[in-house]
Design an enzyme around this catalytic site. Structure first.
Site, PDB file in Angstrom:
ATOM      1  N   HIS A 241      -9.182   3.079  -2.107  1.00 33.54           N
ATOM      2  CA  HIS A 241      -7.780   2.709  -1.948  1.00 33.54           C
ATOM      3  C   HIS A 241      -7.323   1.778  -3.073  1.00 33.54           C
ATOM      4  O   HIS A 241      -7.239   0.565  -2.894  1.00 33.54           O
ATOM      5  CB  HIS A 241      -7.589   2.045  -0.582  1.00 33.54           C
ATOM      6  CG  HIS A 241      -6.236   1.497  -0.330  1.00 33.54           C
ATOM      7  ND1 HIS A 241      -5.072   2.128  -0.741  1.00 33.54           N
ATOM      8  CD2 HIS A 241      -5.837   0.359   0.314  1.00 33.54           C
ATOM      9  CE1 HIS A 241      -4.030   1.405  -0.371  1.00 33.54           C
ATOM     10  NE2 HIS A 241      -4.470   0.331   0.264  1.00 33.54           N
TER      11      HIS A 241
ATOM     12  N   CYS B 113       0.620   2.635   6.148  1.00 30.75           N
ATOM     13  CA  CYS B 113       0.934   1.270   6.552  1.00 30.75           C
ATOM     14  C   CYS B 113       0.908   0.423   5.290  1.00 30.75           C
ATOM     15  O   CYS B 113       0.354   0.836   4.272  1.00 30.75           O
ATOM     16  CB  CYS B 113      -0.086   0.750   7.557  1.00 30.75           C
ATOM     17  SG  CYS B 113      -1.785   0.738   6.913  1.00 30.75           S
TER      18      CYS B 113
ATOM     19  N   CYS C 190       0.801  -1.225   0.000  1.00 31.94           N
ATOM     20  CA  CYS C 190       0.000   0.000   0.000  1.00 31.94           C
ATOM     21  C   CYS C 190       0.835   1.277   0.000  1.00 31.94           C
ATOM     22  O   CYS C 190       0.290   2.370  -0.155  1.00 31.94           O
ATOM     23  CB  CYS C 190      -0.940   0.000   1.197  1.00 31.94           C
ATOM     24  SG  CYS C 190      -2.071  -1.419   1.204  1.00 31.94           S
TER      25      CYS C 190
END
Length: 433
Positions: A390, A420, A97
């Site tokens: 996302h 994160c 990510c």
């Protein structure tokens, strides 16, 4: 081991512009588009936004978390798809990510060390177009059959297969090392840190409210490049996941998604599976100034961190941020803006809790005092991944673009952007204006 870089003694790096596609829920308006196509649209949007011709670009650094089996080096394929000069160097990166933050850091490093003067960096993912593979026994049989010359030998290759061997195998959603999914890891953090359902729902509601206010103020229009989707080429101009009329009481009606009996993580207080792309244009500051280009912000420092995935998987911001702040010579109290990737409300609230915790600082970071509480009036001021979506590899560059533009609107200051990432990874970058 040193895992942070500051630009004080190196060439200064300017972010001169960027763009992103609208983000869309998986299986909706972009269901026929690939990550490569979304990435190319974001890069084209970034070039258009900066009025930069393709010729002076030295390199493209781009990422994709769920890679395509047809075009695994997405960066190079974007160069070729857009018809950019064939000698534009390109390579792909992956940090889950935090992928596009890695892309931006790599681009900045290339500029800082004199390898390039203008680099485009970003990332894209399509959860509507994930690769579905076959199981190993069937794969072996297919290879054996392809090598056989006689028809009967080709058939014999499949003789030992059972019904289970014929099932497709989608990409893994669990950590390879722990067997836990992201959602299960978020549940673990919520329980261990005492983060309740009401707190998570309230934060998710806040994310939608902040993002909705930004939409109404036209702020995202300044960073979004519209996508014209074939075959009708209808324009997509806005993220389609956002609840413009979010109501806090509605969140309580959703059932837990991962721990059905005792869980607190729901579809509403987690980031959804999303399609989209984002890109930034970075230049050596002296080059930008010589060309009369106005920087949105400058890259002050960046840092990365790793922790035990079996501990609290999504605490990366609390580990990477102090390294980036140290490299920039800053403390939390010095920041005008802070923007963390919202994988889950439980993850955000756990990281905010860690910033205020002296015991976390002592036990996990080897520091004598807490990092410092974050002023919520300066935190994720335009919402985040819970509201906007996302697309794994696109999120970091989306955050950096939004924060750079907000710093510019505010007339200056320093900002911390962090994510994160799967595998117990974390990334952080400090921008200044």
């Amino acid at each position: 081991m040193v895992r942070s870089v500051r630009s004080v003694e190196l060439d200064r790096v300017a972010i001169v512009g960027g763009a992103r596609t609208p983000f869309a829920r998986r299986g909706t308006v972009y269901k026929e588009l690939s990550a490569l196509e979304l990435g190319a649209l974001a890069v084209r949007g970034a070039l258009d936004a900066t009025q930069l011709e393709a010729k002076p670009i030295d390199a493209l650094v781009f990422g994709q978390v769920v890679p395509s089996v047809k075009a695994p080096n997405i960066a190079r394929e974007i160069v070729l798809m857009l018809g950019l000069p064939k000698d534009v160097d390109a390579h792909s990166v992956s940090r889950a990510c935090a992928t596009s933050t890695q892309a931006v850091a790599t681009a900045a490093m290339m500029i800082q060390t004199g390898q390039a003067e203008i680099v485009v960096a970003g990332g894209a993912d399509s959860m509507s177009d994930v690769p579905i593979t076959v199981r190993r026994p069937l794969a072996d049989a297919l290879v054996t059959a392809s090598q056989a010359k006689k028809p009967m030998d080709k058939l014999k290759a499949f003789a030992g297969l059972g019904p289970g061997d014929l099932l497709p195998e989608p990409p893994a959603i669990a950590e390879y090392s722990t067997g836990l999914s992201m959602g299960q890891s978020a549940e673990k953090m919520a329980q261990e840190n005492g983060v309740g359902r009401a707190e998570q729902d309230a934060f998710a509601h806040r994310s939608h409210e902040r993002a909705a206010a930004a939409v109404k103020a036209g702020l995202f229009e300044q960073e979004i490049a519209p996508v014209f989707v074939p075959p009708d080429f209808e324009a997509v101009r806005q993220d389609n996941l956002l609840r413009l009329d979010s109501k806090l009481e509605a969140y309580a009606s959703l059932r837990p998604a991962f721990d059905k009996k005792y869980g607190t993580v729901t579809a509403a207080n987690a980031s959804p599976l999303t399609d989209g792309g984002s890109a930034l244009v970075l230049m050596r500051a002296e080059r930008a100034e010589a060309e009369g280009r106005r920087a949105l912000a400058y890259v002050k420092s960046y840092a990365f961190a790793a922790l035990d995935p079996s501990d609290q998987l999504l605490m990366g911001p609390a580990y990477a941020s102090p390294r980036a702040l140290d490299a920039a010579g800053l403390e939390v109290k010095d920041l005008e803006l802070v923007d963390f990737h919202e994988a889950f409300a439980a993850q955000i609230l756990s990281n905010l809790q860690a910033f205020e915790s002296r015991s976390f600082a002592e036990e996990k970071l080897g520091r004598s005092r807490a990092l410092g509480g974050i002023d919520m009036d300066r935190f994720n001021v335009h919402g985040g991944s819970i509201a906007l979506g996302h697309p794994f590899a696109a999120t970091g560059a989306r955050q950096l673009l939004t924060v750079a533009k907000e710093l510019d609107r505010r007339g200056g200051g320093q900002a911390l952007v962090a994510q994160c990432a799967a595998g117990g990874l974390g990334a952080a970058m400090v921008l200044e204006r």
